[in-house]
Design a protein around this motif. Structure first.
Motif, PDB file in Angstrom:
ATOM      1  N   ILE A   8      30.721 -27.670   1.362  1.00 23.58           N
ATOM      2  CA  ILE A   8      31.596 -27.989   2.500  1.00 23.58           C
ATOM      3  C   ILE A   8      32.680 -28.960   2.068  1.00 23.58           C
ATOM      4  CG2 ILE A   8      31.704 -29.213   4.715  1.00 23.58           C
ATOM      5  CD1 ILE A   8      28.942 -28.042   5.356  1.00 23.58           C
ATOM      6  N   LEU A   9      32.280 -30.023   1.377  1.00 25.75           N
ATOM      7  CA  LEU A   9      33.256 -31.030   0.976  1.00 25.75           C
ATOM      8  C   LEU A   9      34.153 -30.540  -0.147  1.00 25.75           C
ATOM      9  CD1 LEU A   9      31.135 -34.279   1.243  1.00 25.75           C
ATOM     10  CD2 LEU A   9      32.774 -33.336   2.875  1.00 25.75           C
ATOM     11  N   LEU A  14      40.342 -33.627   0.975  1.00 23.49           N
ATOM     12  CA  LEU A  14      41.446 -34.240   1.696  1.00 23.49           C
ATOM     13  C   LEU A  14      42.671 -34.262   0.801  1.00 23.49           C
ATOM     14  CD1 LEU A  14      42.630 -35.768   4.099  1.00 23.49           C
ATOM     15  CD2 LEU A  14      41.770 -37.876   3.066  1.00 23.49           C
ATOM     16  N   ALA A  15      43.725 -33.643   1.295  1.00 21.52           N
ATOM     17  CA  ALA A  15      44.982 -33.645   0.562  1.00 21.52           C
ATOM     18  C   ALA A  15      46.073 -34.311   1.387  1.00 21.52           C
ATOM     19  CB  ALA A  15      45.383 -32.217   0.216  1.00 21.52           C
ATOM     20  N   GLY A  16      45.798 -34.623   2.634  1.00 27.24           N
ATOM     21  CA  GLY A  16      46.775 -35.281   3.501  1.00 27.24           C
ATOM     22  C   GLY A  16      46.894 -34.588   4.831  1.00 27.24           C
ATOM     23  N   PRO A  17      47.666 -33.510   4.884  1.00 24.82           N
ATOM     24  CA  PRO A  17      47.888 -32.841   6.161  1.00 24.82           C
ATOM     25  C   PRO A  17      46.619 -32.264   6.790  1.00 24.82           C
ATOM     26  CG  PRO A  17      49.443 -32.071   4.508  1.00 24.82           C
ATOM     27  CD  PRO A  17      48.453 -32.944   3.809  1.00 24.82           C
ATOM     28  N   ASN A  18      45.589 -32.092   6.023  1.00 27.76           N
ATOM     29  CA  ASN A  18      44.345 -31.514   6.543  1.00 27.76           C
ATOM     30  C   ASN A  18      43.338 -32.593   6.979  1.00 27.76           C
ATOM     31  OD1 ASN A  18      43.768 -32.422   3.915  1.00 27.76           O
ATOM     32  ND2 ASN A  18      42.207 -30.867   3.616  1.00 27.76           N
ATOM     33  N   TYR A  19      43.842 -33.792   7.287  1.00 21.39           N
ATOM     34  CA  TYR A  19      42.981 -34.936   7.607  1.00 21.39           C
ATOM     35  C   TYR A  19      41.975 -34.622   8.713  1.00 21.39           C
ATOM     36  CZ  TYR A  19      41.484 -39.432   9.425  1.00 21.39           C
ATOM     37  OH  TYR A  19      40.728 -40.471   9.883  1.00 21.39           O
ATOM     38  N   ILE A  20      42.409 -34.016   9.792  1.00 23.22           N
ATOM     39  CA  ILE A  20      41.509 -33.765  10.926  1.00 23.22           C
ATOM     40  C   ILE A  20      40.378 -32.830  10.515  1.00 23.22           C
ATOM     41  CG2 ILE A  20      41.332 -32.700  13.215  1.00 23.22           C
ATOM     42  CD1 ILE A  20      44.083 -33.870  13.801  1.00 23.22           C
ATOM     43  N   SER A  71      30.709 -42.710  -1.200  1.00 30.96           N
ATOM     44  CA  SER A  71      30.728 -41.706  -2.266  1.00 30.96           C
ATOM     45  C   SER A  71      31.140 -40.340  -1.733  1.00 30.96           C
ATOM     46  CB  SER A  71      29.358 -41.618  -2.936  1.00 30.96           C
ATOM     47  OG  SER A  71      29.064 -42.823  -3.598  1.00 30.96           O
ATOM     48  N   TYR A  72      30.609 -39.957  -0.582  1.00 31.24           N
ATOM     49  CA  TYR A  72      31.015 -38.685   0.020  1.00 31.24           C
ATOM     50  C   TYR A  72      32.509 -38.690   0.334  1.00 31.24           C
ATOM     51  CZ  TYR A  72      26.412 -36.545   0.722  1.00 31.24           C
ATOM     52  OH  TYR A  72      25.183 -35.953   0.542  1.00 31.24           O
ATOM     53  N   LEU A  73      32.988 -39.783   0.908  1.00 33.89           N
ATOM     54  CA  LEU A  73      34.415 -39.862   1.232  1.00 33.89           C
ATOM     55  C   LEU A  73      35.265 -39.733  -0.020  1.00 33.89           C
ATOM     56  CD1 LEU A  73      34.515 -42.803   3.816  1.00 33.89           C
ATOM     57  CD2 LEU A  73      34.537 -40.343   4.290  1.00 33.89           C
ATOM     58  N   MET A  74      34.946 -40.530  -1.017  1.00 28.17           N
ATOM     59  CA  MET A  74      35.750 -40.549  -2.233  1.00 28.17           C
ATOM     60  C   MET A  74      35.686 -39.211  -2.978  1.00 28.17           C
ATOM     61  SD  MET A  74      37.214 -43.477  -2.156  1.00 28.17           S
ATOM     62  CE  MET A  74      37.821 -43.794  -3.804  1.00 28.17           C
ATOM     63  N   ALA A  75      34.507 -38.617  -3.031  1.00 23.35           N
ATOM     64  CA  ALA A  75      34.350 -37.359  -3.758  1.00 23.35           C
ATOM     65  C   ALA A  75      35.088 -36.206  -3.086  1.00 23.35           C
ATOM     66  CB  ALA A  75      32.867 -37.010  -3.892  1.00 23.35           C
ATOM     67  N   MET A  77      38.087 -36.378  -1.672  1.00 21.77           N
ATOM     68  CA  MET A  77      39.535 -36.638  -1.631  1.00 21.77           C
ATOM     69  C   MET A  77      40.195 -36.114  -2.902  1.00 21.77           C
ATOM     70  SD  MET A  77      39.839 -40.599  -0.674  1.00 21.77           S
ATOM     71  CE  MET A  77      39.048 -41.295   0.733  1.00 21.77           C
ATOM     72  N   SER A  78      41.497 -35.953  -2.798  1.00 21.34           N
ATOM     73  CA  SER A  78      42.254 -35.631  -4.008  1.00 21.34           C
ATOM     74  C   SER A  78      42.180 -36.826  -4.951  1.00 21.34           C
ATOM     75  CB  SER A  78      43.715 -35.339  -3.652  1.00 21.34           C
ATOM     76  OG  SER A  78      44.349 -36.531  -3.200  1.00 21.34           O
ATOM     77  N   ASN A  79      42.434 -36.599  -6.227  1.00 22.86           N
ATOM     78  CA  ASN A  79      42.392 -37.688  -7.204  1.00 22.86           C
ATOM     79  C   ASN A  79      43.384 -38.793  -6.872  1.00 22.86           C
ATOM     80  OD1 ASN A  79      40.407 -36.357  -8.587  1.00 22.86           O
ATOM     81  ND2 ASN A  79      41.764 -35.538 -10.142  1.00 22.86           N
ATOM     82  N   ALA A  80      44.553 -38.433  -6.395  1.00 25.31           N
ATOM     83  CA  ALA A  80      45.558 -39.439  -6.042  1.00 25.31           C
ATOM     84  C   ALA A  80      45.059 -40.338  -4.916  1.00 25.31           C
ATOM     85  CB  ALA A  80      46.863 -38.758  -5.643  1.00 25.31           C
ATOM     86  N   LEU A  81      44.411 -39.757  -3.921  1.00 26.68           N
ATOM     87  CA  LEU A  81      43.873 -40.556  -2.821  1.00 26.68           C
ATOM     88  C   LEU A  81      42.690 -41.405  -3.278  1.00 26.68           C
ATOM     89  CD1 LEU A  81      44.146 -38.033   0.136  1.00 26.68           C
ATOM     90  CD2 LEU A  81      45.413 -40.184  -0.139  1.00 26.68           C
TER      91      LEU A  81
END
Length: 115
Positions: A8-9, A14-20, A71-75, A77-81
């Motif tokens: 799922i993750l 997360l790349a930005g525009p797909n935040y929701i 860890s779930y949040l960070m994993a 996200m895109s590398n830049a985020l």
């Protein structure tokens, strides 16, 4: 066997525009792991040395669950985020910043959903 939560993750980075959509999927994963309370509950204070064993155990569990959530949040996200958020102290701080960063997208998406 692949972990369905990881899938799922992985599919919803997360790349930005797909935040929701990302946030929705993160909450699904955290709920299934029974650690979503970390985002809503206040951070417990470090127990004093002579606090009960139970108080110390509650604190340790909360801190371990916080690390999992982060860890779930960070994993997911895109590398830049990831680089932008690596120094933030906890998962709620990360989400607060992301909400500020992509807040305009949230408002416009809500507007589109109601019209």
């Amino acid at each position: 066997m692949t972990n369905p939560l990881a899938v799922i993750l992985e599919k919803n980075h997360l790349a930005g525009p797909n935040y929701i959509n990302w946030l929705w999927n993160v909450k699904i994963v955290l709920n299934s792991e029974d650690i979503d309370y970390v985002l809503a509950a206040p951070t417990p204070s470090l127990p004093v040395e002579d606090a009960s064993i139970e108080d110390h155990a509650i604190y340790r569990k909360w801190m371990a669950d916080e690390r999992k959530v982060r860890s779930y949040l960070m994993a997911s996200m895109s590398n830049a985020l990831q680089v932008q958020h690596e120094s933030m102290p906890d998962s709620r701080e990360v989400l607060l910043y992301l909400r500020e960063l992509y807040g305009e997208n949230i408002r416009s998406t809500r507007f589109q959903l109601t019209t």
